[in-house]
Design an enzyme around this catalytic site. Structure first.
Site, mmCIF file in Angstrom:
data_model
loop_
_atom_site.group_PDB
_atom_site.id
_atom_site.type_symbol
_atom_site.label_atom_id
_atom_site.label_comp_id
_atom_site.label_asym_id
_atom_site.label_seq_id
_atom_site.Cartn_x
_atom_site.Cartn_y
_atom_site.Cartn_z
ATOM 1 N N ASN A 84 0.687 -1.248 -0.089
ATOM 2 C CA ASN A 84 -0.054 0.271 0.049
ATOM 3 C C ASN A 84 0.939 1.378 -0.137
ATOM 4 O O ASN A 84 0.583 2.305 -0.789
ATOM 5 C CB ASN A 84 -0.850 -0.033 1.164
ATOM 6 C CG ASN A 84 -1.722 -0.970 1.123
ATOM 7 O OD1 ASN A 84 -2.864 -1.353 0.415
ATOM 8 N ND2 ASN A 84 -1.738 -2.053 2.077
ATOM 9 N N SER A 109 5.780 11.107 7.784
ATOM 10 C CA SER A 109 5.177 10.807 9.048
ATOM 11 C C SER A 109 6.502 11.128 9.836
ATOM 12 O O SER A 109 7.670 10.625 9.410
ATOM 13 C CB SER A 109 4.600 9.187 9.075
ATOM 14 O OG SER A 109 4.513 9.104 10.275
ATOM 15 N N TYR A 145 6.411 0.782 9.342
ATOM 16 C CA TYR A 145 5.307 1.869 8.791
ATOM 17 C C TYR A 145 6.493 2.904 8.581
ATOM 18 O O TYR A 145 6.356 3.697 7.310
ATOM 19 C CB TYR A 145 4.396 2.084 9.768
ATOM 20 C CG TYR A 145 3.869 3.461 9.555
ATOM 21 C CD1 TYR A 145 3.025 3.750 8.353
ATOM 22 C CD2 TYR A 145 3.889 4.501 10.584
ATOM 23 C CE1 TYR A 145 2.287 4.773 8.113
ATOM 24 C CE2 TYR A 145 3.353 5.651 10.218
ATOM 25 C CZ TYR A 145 2.641 6.040 9.175
ATOM 26 O OH TYR A 145 1.801 7.048 8.913
ATOM 27 N N LYS A 149 7.622 5.186 5.043
ATOM 28 C CA LYS A 149 7.276 6.539 4.591
ATOM 29 C C LYS A 149 8.844 7.116 4.379
ATOM 30 O O LYS A 149 8.727 8.084 3.535
ATOM 31 C CB LYS A 149 6.995 7.157 6.070
ATOM 32 C CG LYS A 149 5.426 6.882 6.317
ATOM 33 C CD LYS A 149 4.607 7.441 5.188
ATOM 34 C CE LYS A 149 3.147 6.985 5.333
ATOM 35 N NZ LYS A 149 2.575 7.477 4.308
HETATM 36 N N1 LIG Z 1 -3.298 10.970 10.921
HETATM 37 C C1 LIG Z 1 -2.116 11.426 11.370
HETATM 38 O O1 LIG Z 1 -1.827 11.736 12.449
HETATM 39 C C2 LIG Z 1 -0.769 10.998 10.237
HETATM 40 C C3 LIG Z 1 -1.008 10.429 9.155
HETATM 41 N N2 LIG Z 1 -0.228 10.248 8.196
HETATM 42 C C4 LIG Z 1 -0.155 9.948 6.940
HETATM 43 O O2 LIG Z 1 -1.141 10.498 6.343
HETATM 44 C C5 LIG Z 1 -1.970 9.669 5.447
HETATM 45 C C6 LIG Z 1 -3.329 9.833 5.701
HETATM 46 O O3 LIG Z 1 -3.543 9.187 7.252
HETATM 47 P P1 LIG Z 1 -4.879 9.090 7.845
HETATM 48 O O4 LIG Z 1 -5.988 9.934 7.084
HETATM 49 O O5 LIG Z 1 -4.737 9.360 9.290
HETATM 50 O O6 LIG Z 1 -5.477 7.448 7.661
HETATM 51 P P2 LIG Z 1 -6.709 6.796 7.320
HETATM 52 O O7 LIG Z 1 -6.654 5.422 7.555
HETATM 53 O O8 LIG Z 1 -7.839 7.716 8.083
HETATM 54 O O9 LIG Z 1 -7.015 7.576 5.706
HETATM 55 C C7 LIG Z 1 -6.135 6.566 4.840
HETATM 56 C C8 LIG Z 1 -6.979 6.193 3.494
HETATM 57 O O10 LIG Z 1 -6.285 5.761 2.506
HETATM 58 C C9 LIG Z 1 -7.003 4.589 2.077
HETATM 59 N N3 LIG Z 1 -6.081 3.624 1.572
HETATM 60 C C10 LIG Z 1 -5.178 2.888 2.123
HETATM 61 N N4 LIG Z 1 -4.596 2.056 1.385
HETATM 62 C C11 LIG Z 1 -4.975 2.384 0.211
HETATM 63 C C12 LIG Z 1 -4.865 1.869 -1.268
HETATM 64 N N5 LIG Z 1 -3.989 0.910 -1.338
HETATM 65 N N6 LIG Z 1 -5.619 2.334 -2.129
HETATM 66 C C13 LIG Z 1 -6.060 3.456 -2.126
HETATM 67 N N7 LIG Z 1 -6.565 3.803 -0.708
HETATM 68 C C14 LIG Z 1 -5.996 3.434 0.222
HETATM 69 C C15 LIG Z 1 -7.916 4.143 3.309
HETATM 70 O O11 LIG Z 1 -9.017 3.426 2.737
HETATM 71 C C16 LIG Z 1 -8.145 5.405 3.986
HETATM 72 O O12 LIG Z 1 -9.561 5.867 3.673
HETATM 73 C C17 LIG Z 1 -1.359 8.220 5.387
HETATM 74 O O13 LIG Z 1 -0.456 7.980 4.613
HETATM 75 C C18 LIG Z 1 -0.706 8.352 6.899
HETATM 76 O O14 LIG Z 1 0.400 7.170 6.857
HETATM 77 C C19 LIG Z 1 1.259 10.496 8.691
HETATM 78 C C20 LIG Z 1 1.595 10.881 9.912
HETATM 79 C C21 LIG Z 1 0.427 11.267 10.946
HETATM 80 O O1 LIG Z 2 2.135 8.455 11.355
HETATM 81 C C1 LIG Z 2 1.415 8.546 12.233
HETATM 82 O O2 LIG Z 2 1.643 9.174 13.379
HETATM 83 C C2 LIG Z 2 0.364 9.372 14.143
HETATM 84 C C3 LIG Z 2 1.193 9.783 15.600
HETATM 85 O O3 LIG Z 2 1.900 8.538 15.949
HETATM 86 P P1 LIG Z 2 1.333 8.008 17.483
HETATM 87 O O4 LIG Z 2 2.162 6.731 17.361
HETATM 88 O O5 LIG Z 2 1.991 8.979 18.509
HETATM 89 O O6 LIG Z 2 0.130 7.767 17.540
HETATM 90 C C4 LIG Z 2 -0.639 8.257 14.219
HETATM 91 O O7 LIG Z 2 -1.402 8.632 15.153
HETATM 92 C C5 LIG Z 2 -0.922 8.062 12.731
HETATM 93 O O8 LIG Z 2 -1.848 7.103 12.915
HETATM 94 C C6 LIG Z 2 0.073 7.307 11.986
HETATM 95 O O9 LIG Z 2 -0.425 7.411 10.677
#
Ligand SMILES: NC(=O)C1=CN([C@@H]2O[C@H](COP(=O)(O)OP(=O)(O)OC[C@H]3O[C@@H](n4cnc5c(N)ncnc54)[C@H](O)[C@@H]3O)[C@@H](O)[C@H]2O)C=CC1
Ligand SMILES: O=C1O[C@H](COP(=O)(O)O)[C@@H](O)[C@H](O)[C@H]1O
Length: 255
Positions: A84, A109, A145, A149
């Site tokens: 993914n 990340s 993970y 990234k």
């Molecule tokens: N939420 C956070 O605090 C952080 C998020 N990120 C990164 O930001 C991005 C978004 O994260 P979130 O919104 O929190 O995650 P999330 O899980 O809420 O959203 C990710 C979306 O990507 C879709 N997805 C996953 N694999 C896929 C694929 N192979 N093809 C198409 N769609 C796919 C999922 O269905 C989901 O809707 C991710 O790449 C995550 O690693 C990085 C650091 C922190």
């Molecule tokens: O990359 C990500 O980081 C956030 C923050 O990390 P955490 O280990 O302190 O929760 C995480 O919430 C998020 O799911 C992840 O995609």
């Protein structure tokens, strides 16, 4: 930007912050993994970023890609991040350069640099600790993970150098809606509010740069990630700070 902007992972948390904050700012094309359980306000596609035909269609006539789709779990298994996150990101870059897309914003990340914390925690999560990462350091992933990234950042480096596409890697901290994480010092140090998240991505879509790595956090007193690059290069002006929250929002005087 007048051209369409492709947003992958559009239904997720980060995608929601961007859709809510910037709905009227761009001609979005959303990519959802599954049919959305709501009526999107912009055109969209449904499918997987490892589907080459789908991502080719998704990148047609696009002025920029914001790539969020992937497995976001810190304990995600290798098979999942390989498919993914790493393979999906590589295929999307292929599609973007084939379609002549000039700009790619990648959701990296904090976990790409997680092991910088190992010998410094918990002190570095606290306001009186001066340690700062600034984006020039090599990755030190804290898990598989995080490896995926760091790989995504490196894939972007290659596509930038080989094809000239502008790349901004946003090392996102901890996005939570309405308030910082409670009873979680690390999360408070790297909190990213929804409005700062939307604004930062807006900056990444508008600014001039070649290849960048910036930290995506609010202006938290506890931070150990520098915001200088995001401010200087992108024009990021964060409005939130986890220190202003103590169960509920306090004013600037801390009352
Ligand atoms: N939420 C956070 O605090 C952080 C998020 N990120 C990164 O930001 C991005 C978004 O994260 P979130 O919104 O929190 O995650 P999330 O899980 O809420 O959203 C990710 C979306 O990507 C879709 N997805 C996953 N694999 C896929 C694929 N192979 N093809 C198409 N769609 C796919 C999922 O269905 C989901 O809707 C991710 O790449 C995550 O690693 C990085 C650091 C922190
Ligand atoms: O990359 C990500 O980081 C956030 C923050 O990390 P955490 O280990 O302190 O929760 C995480 O919430 C998020 O799911 C992840 O995609």
């Amino acid at each position: 930007m007048d051209e369409t902007v492709l947003l992958t992972g559009a239904k997720g948390s980060v995608g929601t912050a961007i859709r809510e904050g910037l709905a009227d700012e761009y001609e979005w094309r959303y990519l959802f993994h599954n049919p959305p359980p709501f009526d999107p306000d912009h055109p969209y596609l449904v499918g997987d970023v490892t589907d080459e035909a789908l991502v080719a269609e998704a990148c047609e006539d696009v002025g920029a890609v914001v790539h969020l789709a992937g497995d976001p779990r810190r304990d995600a298994p290798w098979d999942s991040v390989l498919e993914n996150n790493i393979h999906g990101t590589k295929l999307l870059y292929d599609a973007a350069v084939d379609a002549g897309v000039p700009r790619f914003v990648f959701a990296s990340s904090n976990h790409a640099v997680g092991h910088f914390e190992t010998e410094r925690k918990p002190d570095l999560y606290r306001t009186d600790d001066d340690f700062l990462l600034d984006g020039t350091e090599l990755p030190r992933p804290g898990n598989h993970y995080g490896v995926s990234k760091a790989a995504g950042e490196t894939i972007g480096r290659y596509y930038h150098d080989e094809y000239g596409i502008d790349v901004c890697n946003v090392r996102i901290g901890n996005l939570t809606r309405d308030h910082p994480p409670v009873d979680y010092e690390r999360g408070q140090a790297m909190w990213l509010s929804y409005r700062d998240c939307a604004h930062l991505h807006d900056c990444a879509l508008r600014a001039d740069y070649d290849y960048e790595i910036v930290y995506g956090i609010s202006d938290n007193d506890r931070k150990y990630y520098s915001l200088e690059r995001a401010k200087d290069v992108l024009g990021y002006e964060p409005r939130d700070n986890s220190a202003e929250w103590d169960g509920e929002k306090r004013d600037a005087a801390g009352e």
